[in-house]
Write a protein that holds these residues in place. Structure first.
Motif, PDB file in Angstrom:
ATOM      1  N   ALA A  88       5.775  11.084 -22.053  1.00  0.00           N
ATOM      2  CA  ALA A  88       4.488  11.256 -22.731  1.00  0.00           C
ATOM      3  C   ALA A  88       3.380  11.206 -21.694  1.00  0.00           C
ATOM      4  N   HIS A  89       2.284  11.890 -21.983  1.00  0.00           N
ATOM      5  CA  HIS A  89       1.139  11.917 -21.080  1.00  0.00           C
ATOM      6  C   HIS A  89       0.194  10.798 -21.476  1.00  0.00           C
ATOM      7  N   ASN A  90      -0.024   9.862 -20.557  1.00  0.00           N
ATOM      8  CA  ASN A  90      -0.701   8.596 -20.869  1.00  0.00           C
ATOM      9  C   ASN A  90       0.147   7.844 -21.894  1.00  0.00           C
ATOM     10  N   ALA A  91       1.364   7.552 -21.478  1.00  0.00           N
ATOM     11  CA  ALA A  91       2.388   7.028 -22.386  1.00  0.00           C
ATOM     12  C   ALA A  91       1.993   5.715 -23.048  1.00  0.00           C
ATOM     13  N   ASN A  92       1.225   4.876 -22.366  1.00  0.00           N
ATOM     14  CA  ASN A  92       0.849   3.597 -22.967  1.00  0.00           C
ATOM     15  C   ASN A  92       0.096   3.787 -24.284  1.00  0.00           C
ATOM     16  N   PHE A  93      -0.705   4.840 -24.372  1.00  0.00           N
ATOM     17  CA  PHE A  93      -1.445   5.117 -25.594  1.00  0.00           C
ATOM     18  C   PHE A  93      -0.485   5.448 -26.736  1.00  0.00           C
ATOM     19  N   ASP A  94       0.380   6.428 -26.517  1.00  0.00           N
ATOM     20  CA  ASP A  94       1.304   6.857 -27.579  1.00  0.00           C
ATOM     21  C   ASP A  94       2.281   5.754 -27.950  1.00  0.00           C
ATOM     22  N   VAL A  95       2.849   5.107 -26.941  1.00  0.00           N
ATOM     23  CA  VAL A  95       3.831   4.056 -27.205  1.00  0.00           C
ATOM     24  C   VAL A  95       3.174   2.888 -27.927  1.00  0.00           C
ATOM     25  N   GLY A  96       1.955   2.548 -27.552  1.00  0.00           N
ATOM     26  CA  GLY A  96       1.255   1.461 -28.228  1.00  0.00           C
ATOM     27  C   GLY A  96       1.063   1.728 -29.707  1.00  0.00           C
ATOM     28  N   ASP A 119       5.825   8.102 -17.878  1.00  0.00           N
ATOM     29  CA  ASP A 119       4.440   8.516 -18.078  1.00  0.00           C
ATOM     30  C   ASP A 119       4.140   9.685 -17.145  1.00  0.00           C
ATOM     31  N   SER A 120       3.975  10.871 -17.709  1.00  0.00           N
ATOM     32  CA  SER A 120       3.715  12.062 -16.894  1.00  0.00           C
ATOM     33  C   SER A 120       2.331  12.017 -16.256  1.00  0.00           C
ATOM     34  N   LEU A 121       1.405  11.232 -16.827  1.00  0.00           N
ATOM     35  CA  LEU A 121       0.087  11.104 -16.214  1.00  0.00           C
ATOM     36  C   LEU A 121       0.195  10.359 -14.884  1.00  0.00           C
ATOM     37  N   VAL A 122       1.016   9.315 -14.838  1.00  0.00           N
ATOM     38  CA  VAL A 122       1.253   8.595 -13.585  1.00  0.00           C
ATOM     39  C   VAL A 122       1.894   9.523 -12.560  1.00  0.00           C
ATOM     40  N   MET A 123       2.860  10.324 -12.992  1.00  0.00           N
ATOM     41  CA  MET A 123       3.501  11.291 -12.096  1.00  0.00           C
ATOM     42  C   MET A 123       2.478  12.263 -11.523  1.00  0.00           C
ATOM     43  N   ALA A 124       1.589  12.769 -12.400  1.00  0.00           N
ATOM     44  CA  ALA A 124       0.599  13.759 -11.966  1.00  0.00           C
ATOM     45  C   ALA A 124      -0.379  13.145 -10.976  1.00  0.00           C
ATOM     46  N   ARG A 125      -0.791  11.901 -11.205  1.00  0.00           N
ATOM     47  CA  ARG A 125      -1.722  11.249 -10.282  1.00  0.00           C
ATOM     48  C   ARG A 125      -1.099  11.027  -8.917  1.00  0.00           C
ATOM     49  N   GLU A 126       0.194  10.784  -8.884  1.00  0.00           N
ATOM     50  CA  GLU A 126       0.889  10.629  -7.604  1.00  0.00           C
ATOM     51  C   GLU A 126       1.036  11.974  -6.900  1.00  0.00           C
ATOM     52  N   GLN A 127       1.253  13.029  -7.669  1.00  0.00           N
ATOM     53  CA  GLN A 127       1.467  14.351  -7.075  1.00  0.00           C
ATOM     54  C   GLN A 127       0.153  15.035  -6.722  1.00  0.00           C
ATOM     55  N   PRO A 129      -3.263  13.479  -6.199  1.00  0.00           N
ATOM     56  CA  PRO A 129      -4.241  12.390  -6.129  1.00  0.00           C
ATOM     57  C   PRO A 129      -5.665  12.910  -5.997  1.00  0.00           C
ATOM     58  N   GLY A 130      -6.576  12.248  -6.697  1.00  0.00           N
ATOM     59  CA  GLY A 130      -7.981  12.606  -6.608  1.00  0.00           C
ATOM     60  C   GLY A 130      -8.384  13.821  -7.412  1.00  0.00           C
ATOM     61  N   LYS A 131      -7.448  14.400  -8.169  1.00  0.00           N
ATOM     62  CA  LYS A 131      -7.753  15.588  -8.968  1.00  0.00           C
ATOM     63  C   LYS A 131      -7.695  15.245 -10.452  1.00  0.00           C
ATOM     64  N   ALA A 132      -8.293  16.116 -11.261  1.00  0.00           N
ATOM     65  CA  ALA A 132      -8.200  15.950 -12.711  1.00  0.00           C
ATOM     66  C   ALA A 132      -6.759  16.179 -13.138  1.00  0.00           C
ATOM     67  N   ASN A 133      -6.242  15.271 -13.950  1.00  0.00           N
ATOM     68  CA  ASN A 133      -4.835  15.372 -14.342  1.00  0.00           C
ATOM     69  C   ASN A 133      -4.633  15.277 -15.843  1.00  0.00           C
ATOM     70  N   SER A 134      -5.632  15.713 -16.594  1.00  0.00           N
ATOM     71  CA  SER A 134      -5.433  15.853 -18.036  1.00  0.00           C
ATOM     72  C   SER A 134      -4.405  16.948 -18.282  1.00  0.00           C
ATOM     73  N   LEU A 135      -3.909  17.026 -19.502  1.00  0.00           N
ATOM     74  CA  LEU A 135      -2.921  18.064 -19.811  1.00  0.00           C
ATOM     75  C   LEU A 135      -3.521  19.448 -19.614  1.00  0.00           C
ATOM     76  N   VAL A 164       4.839  21.736 -18.332  1.00  0.00           N
ATOM     77  CA  VAL A 164       4.160  21.119 -17.190  1.00  0.00           C
ATOM     78  C   VAL A 164       5.137  20.240 -16.406  1.00  0.00           C
ATOM     79  N   TYR A 165       5.928  19.468 -17.116  1.00  0.00           N
ATOM     80  CA  TYR A 165       6.881  18.554 -16.463  1.00  0.00           C
ATOM     81  C   TYR A 165       7.884  19.329 -15.611  1.00  0.00           C
ATOM     82  N   ILE A 166       8.427  20.406 -16.150  1.00  0.00           N
ATOM     83  CA  ILE A 166       9.378  21.218 -15.399  1.00  0.00           C
ATOM     84  C   ILE A 166       8.746  21.716 -14.109  1.00  0.00           C
TER      85      ILE A 166
END
Length: 241
Positions: A88-96, A119-127, A129-135, A164-166
């Motif tokens: 999930a993108h920003n998984a803490n939100f959905d899982v919560g 959390d795909s948002l965490v993955m995107a921030r690592e890949q 960094p410093g860029k917008a990573n919304s879906l 996106v994940y692929i």
């Protein structure tokens, strides 16, 4: 490997303040291939939407009034995601939010039901960094067509997230991926064979007089334009014996 791409839409931003899930979308992928099995439901949240939420997902109170309660499809959801990896993108939100819904009806939290949550948002921030990573930003960056996303929709967003994940994890241009172990002829490693080079007679091509004269003319021209001896002549002189 079974993965479930998951997204929710909600009445607001805080399940701790009583906001509820109004839409759930799940897309199944097995061995990096979409299976076509999806889970999608709208829910009556038994409370009013925040105006900001409606602007995001477009699901009005009137539209949701005759939809089932989350409890009516909870077991179907649990069976669908059980033992899979949830992405999930920003998984803490959905899982919560989902944990809050499950807790209301006596189910254990999601992480006790599934293999793991990514959390795909965490993955995107690592890949990136410093860029917008919304879906939306990832769709633009990775050239995923999101032109149909005029409002947020749980099933639509889960499908976009799968694409996106692929691309984030493998750089593929499509979800039509052949993961079979069969290799092409170019990919199969060939054994190295020792070759006896002494068995070959290498021809020596000797320059003709006209070619030697033309070469000298070029070097003389370079000498004249540079005001000195060319590097070619210096090297040649140093190796003469």
């Amino acid at each position: 490997m079974r993965q479930i791409f998951l997204d929710t839409e909600t009445t607001g931003l805080s399940h701790e303040s009583g906001d509820r899930v109004v839409e759930l979308g799940c897309v199944e992928m097995v061995n990096r291939r979409l299976t076509g099995r999806n889970l999608h439901h709208y829910f009556n949240p038994q409370r009013a939407n925040h105006e900001e939420a409606v602007r995001v997902h477009g699901l009005t109170d009137a539209f949701l009034a005759d939809k089932p309660l989350f409890s009516a499809v909870a077991q179907e959801f649990v069976d669908f995601v059980r033992d899979a990896e949830i992405i999930a993108h920003n998984a803490n939100f959905d899982v919560g939010f989902l944990d809050a819904e499950l807790k209301r009806i006596g189910h254990p939290p999601l992480k006790q039901l599934v293999d793991k949550v990514t959390d795909s948002l965490v993955m995107a921030r690592e890949q990136f960094p410093g860029k917008a990573n919304s879906l939306d930003a990832l769709c633009r960056r990775l050239e995923v067509d999101n032109t149909s996303r005029t409002v947020h929709g749980a099933l639509l967003d889960a499908g976009l997230l799968a694409e996106v994940y692929i691309r984030m994890t493998r750089g593929q241009n499509s979800l039509v991926i052949d993961d079979s172990p069969v290799q092409s002829e170019q990919q199969v490693e060939q054994p190295l064979i020792a070759v006896d080079l002494t068995a070959f007679v290498l021809p020596v091509l000797v320059a003709e007089d006209e070619e030697i004269a033309a070469h000298e003319a070029v070097l003389s021209g370079l000498d004249k334009s540079s005001g000195g001896k060319t590097l070619w002549r210096s090297i040649g002189a140093s190796v003469q014996v």
